[in-house]
Design a protein around this motif. Structure first.
Motif, PDB file in Angstrom:
ATOM      1  N   ARG A 180     -44.735  57.505  64.915  1.00 46.15           N
ATOM      2  CA  ARG A 180     -44.072  58.174  63.797  1.00 46.15           C
ATOM      3  C   ARG A 180     -45.086  58.516  62.718  1.00 46.15           C
ATOM      4  N   VAL A 181     -45.038  59.745  62.260  1.00 48.58           N
ATOM      5  CA  VAL A 181     -45.936  60.195  61.199  1.00 48.58           C
ATOM      6  C   VAL A 181     -45.257  59.912  59.865  1.00 48.58           C
ATOM      7  N   PRO A 182     -45.947  59.230  58.957  1.00 50.16           N
ATOM      8  CA  PRO A 182     -45.321  58.890  57.672  1.00 50.16           C
ATOM      9  C   PRO A 182     -45.102  60.133  56.810  1.00 50.16           C
ATOM     10  N   GLU A 183     -44.201  60.005  55.869  1.00 50.67           N
ATOM     11  CA  GLU A 183     -43.944  61.089  54.924  1.00 50.67           C
ATOM     12  C   GLU A 183     -45.223  61.413  54.165  1.00 50.67           C
ATOM     13  N   ALA A 184     -45.357  62.657  53.794  1.00 54.39           N
ATOM     14  CA  ALA A 184     -46.562  63.082  53.084  1.00 54.39           C
ATOM     15  C   ALA A 184     -46.645  62.454  51.699  1.00 54.39           C
ATOM     16  N   ARG A 185     -45.516  62.287  51.068  1.00 52.30           N
ATOM     17  CA  ARG A 185     -45.500  61.729  49.709  1.00 52.30           C
ATOM     18  C   ARG A 185     -44.880  60.340  49.729  1.00 52.30           C
ATOM     19  N   GLN A 186     -45.692  59.349  50.050  1.00 50.74           N
ATOM     20  CA  GLN A 186     -45.168  57.985  50.083  1.00 50.74           C
ATOM     21  C   GLN A 186     -45.070  57.395  48.681  1.00 50.74           C
ATOM     22  N   GLY A 210     -52.970  70.631  49.912  1.00 48.87           N
ATOM     23  CA  GLY A 210     -53.267  70.626  51.351  1.00 48.87           C
ATOM     24  C   GLY A 210     -52.360  69.679  52.112  1.00 48.87           C
ATOM     25  N   ARG A 211     -52.130  68.506  51.529  1.00 46.06           N
ATOM     26  CA  ARG A 211     -51.236  67.530  52.149  1.00 46.06           C
ATOM     27  C   ARG A 211     -49.828  68.079  52.275  1.00 46.06           C
ATOM     28  N   ASP A 212     -49.332  68.705  51.231  1.00 49.56           N
ATOM     29  CA  ASP A 212     -47.980  69.247  51.251  1.00 49.56           C
ATOM     30  C   ASP A 212     -47.852  70.412  52.233  1.00 49.56           C
ATOM     31  N   ALA A 213     -48.892  71.214  52.350  1.00 49.96           N
ATOM     32  CA  ALA A 213     -48.860  72.341  53.291  1.00 49.96           C
ATOM     33  C   ALA A 213     -48.903  71.846  54.733  1.00 49.96           C
ATOM     34  N   ALA A 217     -46.624  69.521  60.642  1.00 44.63           N
ATOM     35  CA  ALA A 217     -46.977  68.272  61.328  1.00 44.63           C
ATOM     36  C   ALA A 217     -45.756  67.742  62.080  1.00 44.63           C
ATOM     37  N   PRO A 218     -45.965  67.164  63.260  1.00 43.40           N
ATOM     38  CA  PRO A 218     -44.829  66.600  64.002  1.00 43.40           C
ATOM     39  C   PRO A 218     -44.300  65.347  63.312  1.00 43.40           C
ATOM     40  N   THR A 219     -43.030  65.056  63.509  1.00 43.68           N
ATOM     41  CA  THR A 219     -42.467  63.838  62.940  1.00 43.68           C
ATOM     42  C   THR A 219     -42.806  62.620  63.796  1.00 43.68           C
ATOM     43  N   ASN A 220     -43.038  62.851  65.076  1.00 43.71           N
ATOM     44  CA  ASN A 220     -43.401  61.763  65.974  1.00 43.71           C
ATOM     45  C   ASN A 220     -44.423  62.297  66.977  1.00 43.71           C
ATOM     46  N   VAL A 221     -45.630  61.777  66.902  1.00 45.08           N
ATOM     47  CA  VAL A 221     -46.715  62.249  67.754  1.00 45.08           C
ATOM     48  C   VAL A 221     -46.420  61.965  69.225  1.00 45.08           C
ATOM     49  N   THR A 222     -45.750  60.869  69.497  1.00 44.67           N
ATOM     50  CA  THR A 222     -45.458  60.546  70.894  1.00 44.67           C
ATOM     51  C   THR A 222     -44.496  61.551  71.512  1.00 44.67           C
ATOM     52  N   ASP A 223     -43.650  62.192  70.702  1.00 44.99           N
ATOM     53  CA  ASP A 223     -42.798  63.269  71.219  1.00 44.99           C
ATOM     54  C   ASP A 223     -43.659  64.427  71.724  1.00 44.99           C
ATOM     55  N   SER A 224     -44.669  64.783  70.943  1.00 47.73           N
ATOM     56  CA  SER A 224     -45.548  65.875  71.333  1.00 47.73           C
ATOM     57  C   SER A 224     -46.325  65.530  72.600  1.00 47.73           C
ATOM     58  N   ILE A 225     -46.809  64.308  72.685  1.00 53.05           N
ATOM     59  CA  ILE A 225     -47.541  63.870  73.874  1.00 53.05           C
ATOM     60  C   ILE A 225     -46.599  63.842  75.076  1.00 53.05           C
ATOM     61  N   GLY A 226     -45.393  63.307  74.897  1.00 50.20           N
ATOM     62  CA  GLY A 226     -44.417  63.248  75.985  1.00 50.20           C
ATOM     63  C   GLY A 226     -44.038  64.625  76.484  1.00 50.20           C
TER      64      GLY A 226
END
Length: 108
Positions: A43-49, A66-69, A74-83
């Protein structure tokens, strides 16, 4: 056991022809497992923690912009993209191998 007529029409040993099918099955299984399980480690954390610190610095504002853009694509879960990639790659490998078997030998 493969009939002699089929074995004569297809090049390569049986192990060499079945290995891509087994590998594709493994890719499909691993990809589906990642898509179904959705492990929290990917899981990718929120940009503004935390609140953005006020600042006049151009570097800080540029980093925040740059972070907000990047957050938008950005994916919400990297493992979804890999899967998903594993499933697509496994399906493509399996389809290619099956079509290769169906096409037979080219030098008849």
């Amino acid at each position: 056991m493969i009939p002699n007529s089929v074995q004569a029409a297809l090049p390569g040993a049986r192990n060499n022809r079945l290995a891509p099918v087994i590998y594709a099955g493994g890719m499909l299984a691993a990809g589906l497992a990642l898509l179904i399980a959705k492990p929290g480690i990917g899981r990718v954390p929120e940009a503004r923690q935390a609140k953005d610190a006020p600042g006049d610095q151009r570097v800080r504002r540029a980093a925040q912009a740059g972070r907000d853009a990047a957050h938008h694509f950005a994916p919400t879960n990297v493992t979804d993209s890999i899967g998903r990639s594993l499933v697509i790659g496994g399906a493509a490998l399996l389809l290619t191998r099956l079509l290769d078997e169906a096409s037979g030998r080219n030098d008849r």
